[in-house]
Design a protein around this motif. Sequence first.
Motif, PDB file in Angstrom:
ATOM      1  N   ARG A 258      -8.443   7.331   7.415  1.00  0.00           N
ATOM      2  CA  ARG A 258      -7.754   8.387   8.158  1.00  0.00           C
ATOM      3  C   ARG A 258      -6.767   7.699   9.071  1.00  0.00           C
ATOM      4  NH1 ARG A 258     -11.354  10.238  11.938  1.00  0.00           N
ATOM      5  NH2 ARG A 258     -10.167   9.384  13.674  1.00  0.00           N
ATOM      6  N   ARG A 259      -5.468   7.827   8.761  1.00  0.00           N
ATOM      7  CA  ARG A 259      -4.442   7.122   9.539  1.00  0.00           C
ATOM      8  C   ARG A 259      -3.208   8.013   9.713  1.00  0.00           C
ATOM      9  NH1 ARG A 259      -6.269   2.217  10.350  1.00  0.00           N
ATOM     10  NH2 ARG A 259      -7.731   1.326   8.837  1.00  0.00           N
ATOM     11  N   LEU A 260      -2.513   7.786  10.822  1.00  0.00           N
ATOM     12  CA  LEU A 260      -1.311   8.559  11.138  1.00  0.00           C
ATOM     13  C   LEU A 260      -0.281   7.637  11.766  1.00  0.00           C
ATOM     14  CD1 LEU A 260       0.102  11.344  11.434  1.00  0.00           C
ATOM     15  CD2 LEU A 260      -1.006  11.546  13.669  1.00  0.00           C
ATOM     16  N   ALA A 261       0.926   7.667  11.229  1.00  0.00           N
ATOM     17  CA  ALA A 261       2.011   6.850  11.778  1.00  0.00           C
ATOM     18  C   ALA A 261       2.351   7.316  13.191  1.00  0.00           C
ATOM     19  CB  ALA A 261       3.242   6.933  10.881  1.00  0.00           C
ATOM     20  N   GLN A 262       2.620   6.351  14.076  1.00  0.00           N
ATOM     21  CA  GLN A 262       2.951   6.694  15.458  1.00  0.00           C
ATOM     22  C   GLN A 262       4.273   7.430  15.558  1.00  0.00           C
ATOM     23  OE1 GLN A 262       2.432   2.622  17.078  1.00  0.00           O
ATOM     24  NE2 GLN A 262       0.880   3.498  18.433  1.00  0.00           N
ATOM     25  N   ASP A 274       2.246   9.728   2.224  1.00  0.00           N
ATOM     26  CA  ASP A 274       1.220   8.760   2.601  1.00  0.00           C
ATOM     27  C   ASP A 274       1.759   7.632   3.469  1.00  0.00           C
ATOM     28  OD1 ASP A 274      -0.565  10.235   1.179  1.00  0.00           O
ATOM     29  OD2 ASP A 274      -0.825   8.824  -0.467  1.00  0.00           O
ATOM     30  N   ALA A 275       3.033   7.404   3.466  1.00  0.00           N
ATOM     31  CA  ALA A 275       3.614   6.407   4.377  1.00  0.00           C
ATOM     32  C   ALA A 275       3.466   6.848   5.827  1.00  0.00           C
ATOM     33  CB  ALA A 275       5.090   6.178   4.049  1.00  0.00           C
ATOM     34  N   ALA A 276       3.296   8.168   6.030  1.00  0.00           N
ATOM     35  CA  ALA A 276       3.183   8.723   7.380  1.00  0.00           C
ATOM     36  C   ALA A 276       1.762   9.132   7.735  1.00  0.00           C
ATOM     37  CB  ALA A 276       4.114   9.933   7.528  1.00  0.00           C
ATOM     38  N   HIS A 277       0.935   9.457   6.736  1.00  0.00           N
ATOM     39  CA  HIS A 277      -0.426   9.922   7.014  1.00  0.00           C
ATOM     40  C   HIS A 277      -1.283   9.760   5.757  1.00  0.00           C
ATOM     41  CE1 HIS A 277       0.974  13.435   4.761  1.00  0.00           C
ATOM     42  NE2 HIS A 277       1.989  13.493   5.608  1.00  0.00           N
ATOM     43  N   VAL A 278      -2.557   9.463   5.959  1.00  0.00           N
ATOM     44  CA  VAL A 278      -3.503   9.383   4.840  1.00  0.00           C
ATOM     45  C   VAL A 278      -4.860   9.864   5.326  1.00  0.00           C
ATOM     46  CG1 VAL A 278      -4.199   6.987   5.290  1.00  0.00           C
ATOM     47  CG2 VAL A 278      -4.375   7.914   2.972  1.00  0.00           C
ATOM     48  N   MET A 287      -1.510  15.216  -0.855  1.00  0.00           N
ATOM     49  CA  MET A 287      -0.297  15.405  -1.645  1.00  0.00           C
ATOM     50  C   MET A 287       0.461  16.637  -1.173  1.00  0.00           C
ATOM     51  SD  MET A 287       0.234  15.647  -5.800  1.00  0.00           S
ATOM     52  CE  MET A 287      -0.982  16.943  -6.055  1.00  0.00           C
ATOM     53  N   ASN A 288      -0.265  17.717  -0.855  1.00  0.00           N
ATOM     54  CA  ASN A 288       0.381  18.949  -0.414  1.00  0.00           C
ATOM     55  C   ASN A 288       1.129  18.744   0.901  1.00  0.00           C
ATOM     56  OD1 ASN A 288      -0.775  21.397  -2.231  1.00  0.00           O
ATOM     57  ND2 ASN A 288      -2.338  19.821  -2.004  1.00  0.00           N
ATOM     58  N   THR A 289       0.526  17.999   1.821  1.00  0.00           N
ATOM     59  CA  THR A 289       1.178  17.758   3.112  1.00  0.00           C
ATOM     60  C   THR A 289       2.428  16.901   2.931  1.00  0.00           C
ATOM     61  OG1 THR A 289      -0.982  17.877   4.190  1.00  0.00           O
ATOM     62  CG2 THR A 289       0.808  16.910   5.459  1.00  0.00           C
ATOM     63  N   GLY A 290       2.363  15.904   2.054  1.00  0.00           N
ATOM     64  CA  GLY A 290       3.534  15.072   1.798  1.00  0.00           C
ATOM     65  C   GLY A 290       4.678  15.853   1.173  1.00  0.00           C
ATOM     66  N   TYR A 317      12.384  16.808  12.638  1.00  0.00           N
ATOM     67  CA  TYR A 317      11.465  16.515  11.538  1.00  0.00           C
ATOM     68  C   TYR A 317      10.135  15.993  12.077  1.00  0.00           C
ATOM     69  CZ  TYR A 317       9.222  13.808   7.857  1.00  0.00           C
ATOM     70  OH  TYR A 317       8.287  13.267   7.006  1.00  0.00           O
ATOM     71  N   GLU A 318      10.170  14.965  12.903  1.00  0.00           N
ATOM     72  CA  GLU A 318       8.933  14.440  13.472  1.00  0.00           C
ATOM     73  C   GLU A 318       8.292  15.454  14.426  1.00  0.00           C
ATOM     74  OE1 GLU A 318       7.485  10.944  16.566  1.00  0.00           O
ATOM     75  OE2 GLU A 318       9.033  10.456  15.095  1.00  0.00           O
ATOM     76  N   GLN A 319       9.112  16.148  15.211  1.00  0.00           N
ATOM     77  CA  GLN A 319       8.583  17.112  16.171  1.00  0.00           C
ATOM     78  C   GLN A 319       7.821  18.232  15.477  1.00  0.00           C
ATOM     79  OE1 GLN A 319      12.337  18.044  17.911  1.00  0.00           O
ATOM     80  NE2 GLN A 319      12.228  16.443  19.470  1.00  0.00           N
ATOM     81  N   GLU A 320       8.237  18.582  14.270  1.00  0.00           N
ATOM     82  CA  GLU A 320       7.578  19.664  13.547  1.00  0.00           C
ATOM     83  C   GLU A 320       6.453  19.174  12.651  1.00  0.00           C
ATOM     84  OE1 GLU A 320      11.448  22.682  13.391  1.00  0.00           O
ATOM     85  OE2 GLU A 320      10.691  21.787  11.529  1.00  0.00           O
ATOM     86  N   ARG A 321       6.659  18.089  11.937  1.00  0.00           N
ATOM     87  CA  ARG A 321       5.700  17.700  10.908  1.00  0.00           C
ATOM     88  C   ARG A 321       4.559  16.819  11.423  1.00  0.00           C
ATOM     89  NH1 ARG A 321       4.635  20.753   7.246  1.00  0.00           N
ATOM     90  NH2 ARG A 321       3.624  19.023   6.181  1.00  0.00           N
ATOM     91  N   ARG A 322       4.786  15.985  12.432  1.00  0.00           N
ATOM     92  CA  ARG A 322       3.695  15.116  12.872  1.00  0.00           C
ATOM     93  C   ARG A 322       2.528  15.913  13.456  1.00  0.00           C
ATOM     94  NH1 ARG A 322       1.543  11.792  16.776  1.00  0.00           N
ATOM     95  NH2 ARG A 322       0.893   9.741  16.012  1.00  0.00           N
TER      96      ARG A 322
END
Length: 539
Positions: A258-262, A274-278, A287-290, A317-322
């Motif tokens: 379980r990981r999330l890019a800062q 997956d480069a941003a979250h797993v 896959m759906n979130t990506g 993009y980051e403000q909405e998706r993270r």
Amino acid sequence: MLIVGAGPSGLTLGVSLRRQGIDCLILDRLETPSPYSRALGLHARTLEIFSALDVLAPIRKASRLLKGVSVYGDKGFLFDLDLTTLKAPFPWVLSCPQSQVEETLIQRYKALGGEMLRGVELLDFTQDGSRVTARIRQGAQVSTVESAILVGADGVGSTVREQLGIGYKGVDYKEHFLLADVPWKAPWREDSSHGFLQEAGLLVALPLPNGWRLIMATDEEPGEPVTLDPFEERLGSILGEVPALGTAHWLSQFTVQRRLAQNYRRNRAFLVGDAAHVQSPLGAQGMNTGIADAFNLGWKLGYYLKGYGDGRLLDSYEQERRPVAEKMLYGVDMLSRASLVKLPLLRRSRDSLLKMAGSRPGIATRLLRTASQLDVHYRNSPMVTSGPEAELGWRHQGPLPGDRLPDAAMRSVRTGHLHQLHDLLKKPVHHLLLQLSANPEHNEKLVLYAFSDRLGQDYRERAHLTVIASRHTHEEQIPQEGTTRIWQDHEGEFAAAFGEGPRLWLMRPDGHLGYRAPVGNADHLLGYLDAVLQRVNSE
């Protein structure tokens, strides 16, 4: 435009950009696409995205349609979830191997003129105020590629993320999992997934287009090659007899992170998928979130590269998706931990809660909407807003700014043809919905003519007008001059979801609401369009 990674996220982004006419190159280090099924479930929101991208039909043809989720404990049945109760155009899950999803997206991307290079590795890159310069290696040859924007869709071990120095914090689960895709004829419903939360451990059975996928948790460390023996033993304890599973199409073992890019962005470089979250595969969210990441980012990059919007649009993009990923990771983590609990007392408590949830329709509905990603919203985004009078009298009617817009059946006043509101998403622009009252007044007609003229002159590439007439309005009362699309609420679905007019709704290219207000706020809406979508540089 340079995308690193030809998985579902990278390909969705590529298709999104190409349908806006943006030059695009996708690189992938694999010589050929992976033949393995990998991720499977496509949820209701993803199916809406694929419909907008014109890839849903071939994907649906290659899928098995799942209408439910069944869960069992040591003492038998716990609860069912009926996916068909979702208020959505596609109220189900499609079981479609990731390899087939990728093949369909590749065909669509190339049909739109997209370029792809395989067997290519990103070595490193630099960026300045105007471009990204990437060094790539293909075989023994090293070369450079320049692009206005770079997007890393290159998975958990993302080179793009590592080059940017972005942290990827999280945890590793201690449990190990075994996976088998088998040509088995199971004794359960083939239009439902099945989860067994038992003392022996978790077992999940998912129908494939041909056969079944079995996933089981194990305490054993990875070592010997995976065989079907553990699956047959576990199924024997459930069914009372040991089934013959046949010859496996694919056997694998994996652990879960379980990981999330800062951060999701650094200057001209972005992360998706997956480069941003797993996360754990339970719930089939990754896959759906990506894919949803890519759909959100795609229209924003397209606008920006055409000279519309500014850094605030890209920041959103980051403000909405993270926050979406952060919430999703928490939910999937809770689901995984509850599914894997071993202590008898905790297991009994969990099973009691699951039975209670299954018996209460309200709880089941919330679970379904969360899992299907239909309730994802961007209400806290700085890029969405209401008009100054929007809260007077109808705050609780219709979607709020940032919400996904509900679908509704519509009838064209001019042709008589039936449409769905979400059909508008096939055009990657903002769609201004001018909702008229049952008896349109003079001021509504003035606003209609003003928007028809202004949008056509100043926002032709970014905003289209659609007039929504009440189903109670006689056709002779519906103004038709000066507008290209006039739809009438066919069966009252629009009024049920949005309330009664006259109102303004601005649907973004990703299907979320950017702005809402009474018709009297027309000038304020034009100010919003100027602020958000103004031309800031030349093409």
